[in-house]
Design a protein around this motif. Structure first.
Motif, PDB file in Angstrom:
ATOM      1  N   TYR A 188      -4.049   0.267  -2.086  1.00 24.75           N
ATOM      2  CA  TYR A 188      -2.678  -0.100  -2.446  1.00 24.75           C
ATOM      3  C   TYR A 188      -2.604  -1.624  -2.473  1.00 24.75           C
ATOM      4  CZ  TYR A 188      -1.849   4.767  -1.163  1.00 24.75           C
ATOM      5  OH  TYR A 188      -1.911   6.145  -1.090  1.00 24.75           O
ATOM      6  N   ILE A 189      -2.169  -2.199  -3.596  1.00 24.88           N
ATOM      7  CA  ILE A 189      -2.256  -3.650  -3.764  1.00 24.88           C
ATOM      8  C   ILE A 189      -0.968  -4.197  -4.395  1.00 24.88           C
ATOM      9  CG2 ILE A 189      -3.400  -3.482  -6.027  1.00 24.88           C
ATOM     10  CD1 ILE A 189      -5.223  -5.856  -5.081  1.00 24.88           C
ATOM     11  N   THR A 190      -0.534  -5.353  -3.937  1.00 24.40           N
ATOM     12  CA  THR A 190       0.689  -5.963  -4.465  1.00 24.40           C
ATOM     13  C   THR A 190       0.388  -6.715  -5.773  1.00 24.40           C
ATOM     14  OG1 THR A 190       0.365  -7.937  -3.100  1.00 24.40           O
ATOM     15  CG2 THR A 190       1.727  -6.174  -2.164  1.00 24.40           C
ATOM     16  N   CYS A 250      -2.130  -7.353   0.374  1.00 30.43           N
ATOM     17  CA  CYS A 250      -1.025  -8.197  -0.088  1.00 30.43           C
ATOM     18  C   CYS A 250      -1.551  -9.628  -0.217  1.00 30.43           C
ATOM     19  CB  CYS A 250       0.156  -8.122   0.873  1.00 30.43           C
ATOM     20  SG  CYS A 250      -0.193  -8.720   2.536  1.00 30.43           S
ATOM     21  N   ASN A 293      -7.277   4.396   3.821  1.00 34.12           N
ATOM     22  CA  ASN A 293      -6.321   3.659   2.993  1.00 34.12           C
ATOM     23  C   ASN A 293      -6.535   2.171   3.215  1.00 34.12           C
ATOM     24  OD1 ASN A 293      -4.986   5.948   1.960  1.00 34.12           O
ATOM     25  ND2 ASN A 293      -3.717   6.103   3.797  1.00 34.12           N
ATOM     26  N   ASP A 296      -6.513   2.798   8.952  1.00 30.70           N
ATOM     27  CA  ASP A 296      -6.031   1.976   7.833  1.00 30.70           C
ATOM     28  C   ASP A 296      -6.548   0.542   7.925  1.00 30.70           C
ATOM     29  OD1 ASP A 296      -4.640   4.166   6.914  1.00 30.70           O
ATOM     30  OD2 ASP A 296      -2.769   3.607   7.930  1.00 30.70           O
ATOM     31  N   TYR A 334      -6.482   1.636  -8.785  1.00 28.19           N
ATOM     32  CA  TYR A 334      -5.668   0.948  -7.769  1.00 28.19           C
ATOM     33  C   TYR A 334      -4.217   1.401  -7.897  1.00 28.19           C
ATOM     34  CZ  TYR A 334      -9.511  -2.430  -7.145  1.00 28.19           C
ATOM     35  OH  TYR A 334     -10.727  -3.019  -6.882  1.00 28.19           O
ATOM     36  N   TYR A 357      -5.905  -3.362   6.549  1.00 33.03           N
ATOM     37  CA  TYR A 357      -4.918  -4.269   5.953  1.00 33.03           C
ATOM     38  C   TYR A 357      -5.591  -5.605   5.645  1.00 33.03           C
ATOM     39  CZ  TYR A 357      -1.317  -1.008   7.523  1.00 33.03           C
ATOM     40  OH  TYR A 357      -0.542   0.109   7.708  1.00 33.03           O
ATOM     41  N   TYR A 412      -4.699  -1.461   2.345  1.00 37.92           N
ATOM     42  CA  TYR A 412      -3.460  -2.089   1.891  1.00 37.92           C
ATOM     43  C   TYR A 412      -3.699  -3.585   1.725  1.00 37.92           C
ATOM     44  CZ  TYR A 412      -1.407   2.330   3.449  1.00 37.92           C
ATOM     45  OH  TYR A 412      -1.115   3.666   3.605  1.00 37.92           O
ATOM     46  N   ARG A 415      -4.859  -9.495   3.754  1.00 39.68           N
ATOM     47  CA  ARG A 415      -3.925 -10.437   3.136  1.00 39.68           C
ATOM     48  C   ARG A 415      -4.760 -11.513   2.447  1.00 39.68           C
ATOM     49  NH1 ARG A 415       0.689 -13.222   6.653  1.00 39.68           N
ATOM     50  NH2 ARG A 415      -1.088 -13.499   8.033  1.00 39.68           N
ATOM     51  N   PHE A 437       3.109  -6.869   4.744  1.00 38.16           N
ATOM     52  CA  PHE A 437       3.061  -5.727   5.654  1.00 38.16           C
ATOM     53  C   PHE A 437       3.461  -6.158   7.065  1.00 38.16           C
ATOM     54  CE2 PHE A 437      -0.357  -4.867   2.425  1.00 38.16           C
ATOM     55  CZ  PHE A 437       0.390  -3.957   1.699  1.00 38.16           C
ATOM     56  N   ILE A 456       1.791  -1.700  -5.704  1.00 41.39           N
ATOM     57  CA  ILE A 456       3.032  -1.441  -4.966  1.00 41.39           C
ATOM     58  C   ILE A 456       3.917  -2.685  -4.996  1.00 41.39           C
ATOM     59  CG2 ILE A 456       2.045   0.329  -3.474  1.00 41.39           C
ATOM     60  CD1 ILE A 456       1.610  -1.812  -1.341  1.00 41.39           C
TER      61      ILE A 456
END
Length: 385
Positions: free
Chosen positions: A87-89, A62, A58, A133, A108, A135, A60, A137, A116, A111
């Protein structure tokens, strides 16, 4: 009383590198702090490429809207190959495409806007692997890095007089409209604010960025968040490099005690975009934008395009149909009346394969600093320093 000399930080965020210059009016330009580092995009991409995706992971994401290009391509490939769920903002999703429905169609998962928790725990980091995972930014104005770097150089970034940043932005447009047409139509709006237009029209003080330019707005927001009282200029990188050509003329005058004869053609032959402006007395007589790779493949076309452009005979349609963006004319003087050609940019060597005689602009002794020093010239003019 000790007079403090003005200091202006300027950053040019390109496809491959971020070029940084700290103008200190108490020093010769050659003695000012400067450095060239890989862009955040390149670092994110390098770290992703170093990770095994044997087991599905996964990812993530942001943060802000940044220049996507090869990073978006890598993420999309991981989704298509079944190696990752991403998962993307919403803001970060504009890095991939201008339209959120298109981003979803590519696989995609968009979210709710969030930071996070892991980044609250490690605020100076933008790429973290936690078990399986990943992450990320997204940000291009990295305040913690800059603060630490300058502190280690005995400089206090909070006491600088201004911050200038440029990056390339095609603007947000509907998917049925070419982003090349959209970008040039936005440039045309800027150019038509004055006749003949000033190159300083491309410089945006805080709050002046046209709404379509999400990447530039993200950069401005990041500056304001970290340095709320700081004066700033945020602009597109192509016109910033042209301002660097004007700074080259200033430097030529300082060194040789004479100005370059005008009108002159200024060219920024970037890693992707190529921009051409005929200027006289800091006014734009003609303007067009293309792509440097087209001319790398065919330098003879570069020469013929320049001759036709200076004559006012290179149409916007011809530029667009040749994979370029467009052309706009105000008072083209004719090629025979061009007194000098000033060229900057990492692909300036393409001109060596033409018969054109040019000045290779390396203001303050470093071609990579054209954009930053161009913005510093603009900042001093616009803020009266």
């Amino acid at each position: 009383v000790i007079m403090r000399m003005p200091k202006i930080l300027a950053i040019d965020i390109g496809m491959g590198t971020s070029d940084v210059f700290l103008y200190d009016s108490g020093k010769n330009m050659e003695n000012c702090i400067k450095f060239v580092v890989p862009t955040p995009l390149r670092r994110y991409l390098k770290m992703l490429k170093g990770i095994s995706f044997e087991n599905k992971r996964n990812i993530y994401i942001c943060g802000e809207t940044i220049g996507g290009g090869p990073l978006a391509h890598k993420l999309t490939t991981l989704i298509e190959d079944g190696k990752a769920d991403v998962y993307i903002t919403p803001k970060a999703a504009y890095t991939v495409k201008n339209d959120h429905d298109e981003v979803r169609d590519m696989g995609y998962k968009i979210i709710d806007e969030t930071i996070f928790d892991i980044f609250k725990k490690y605020p100076a980091q933008n790429f973290i692997i936690d078990n399986d995972d990943i992450y990320m930014r997204f940000t291009e104005f990295e305040a913690p890095f800059l603060r630490e770097f300058f502190a280690n150089s005995a400089e206090n970034i909070d006491e600088f007089d201004g911050i200038c940043v440029c990056a390339q932005d095609h603007g947000q447009c509907k998917k049925e409209i070419s982003d090349r047409i959209h970008r040039f139509s936005e440039f045309r709006k800027i150019l038509n604010r004055e006749t003949p237009p000033s190159p300083y029209l491309f410089c945006n003080k805080n709050g002046e960025i046209p709404g379509t330019f999400l990447r530039l707005t993200s950069i401005e927001n990041a500056i304001s968040k970290s340095f709320p009282a700081m004066k700033s200029i945020v602009m597109d990188s192509s016109p910033a490099a042209l301002l660097g050509c004007l700074a080259y003329d200033d430097e030529h005058f300082e060194l040789h005690k004479q100005r370059l004869e005008q009108p002159y053609l200024m060219v920024n032959m970037g890693n992707n975009h190529a921009i051409f402006v005929i200027a006289k007395n800091e006014r734009i007589l003609a303007f067009y934008e293309h792509h440097s790779w087209v001319y790398d493949e065919d330098p003879a076309k570069l020469e013929s395009h320049i001759r036709n452009f200076c004559d006012g005979a290179l149409s916007s349609e011809e530029v667009f149909n040749d994979e370029g963006n467009g052309a706009e004319y105000f008072d083209p003087p004719g090629f025979k009346n061009i007194k000098n050609i000033i060229v900057t940019g990492p692909n300036r060597n393409i001109f060596a394969r033409t018969s054109l005689k040019v000045h290779y602009s390396a203001v303050a002794g470093d071609m990579m600093m054209s954009g930053p020093i161009g913005m510093i010239k603009a900042f001093k003019k616009l803020y009266g320093l």
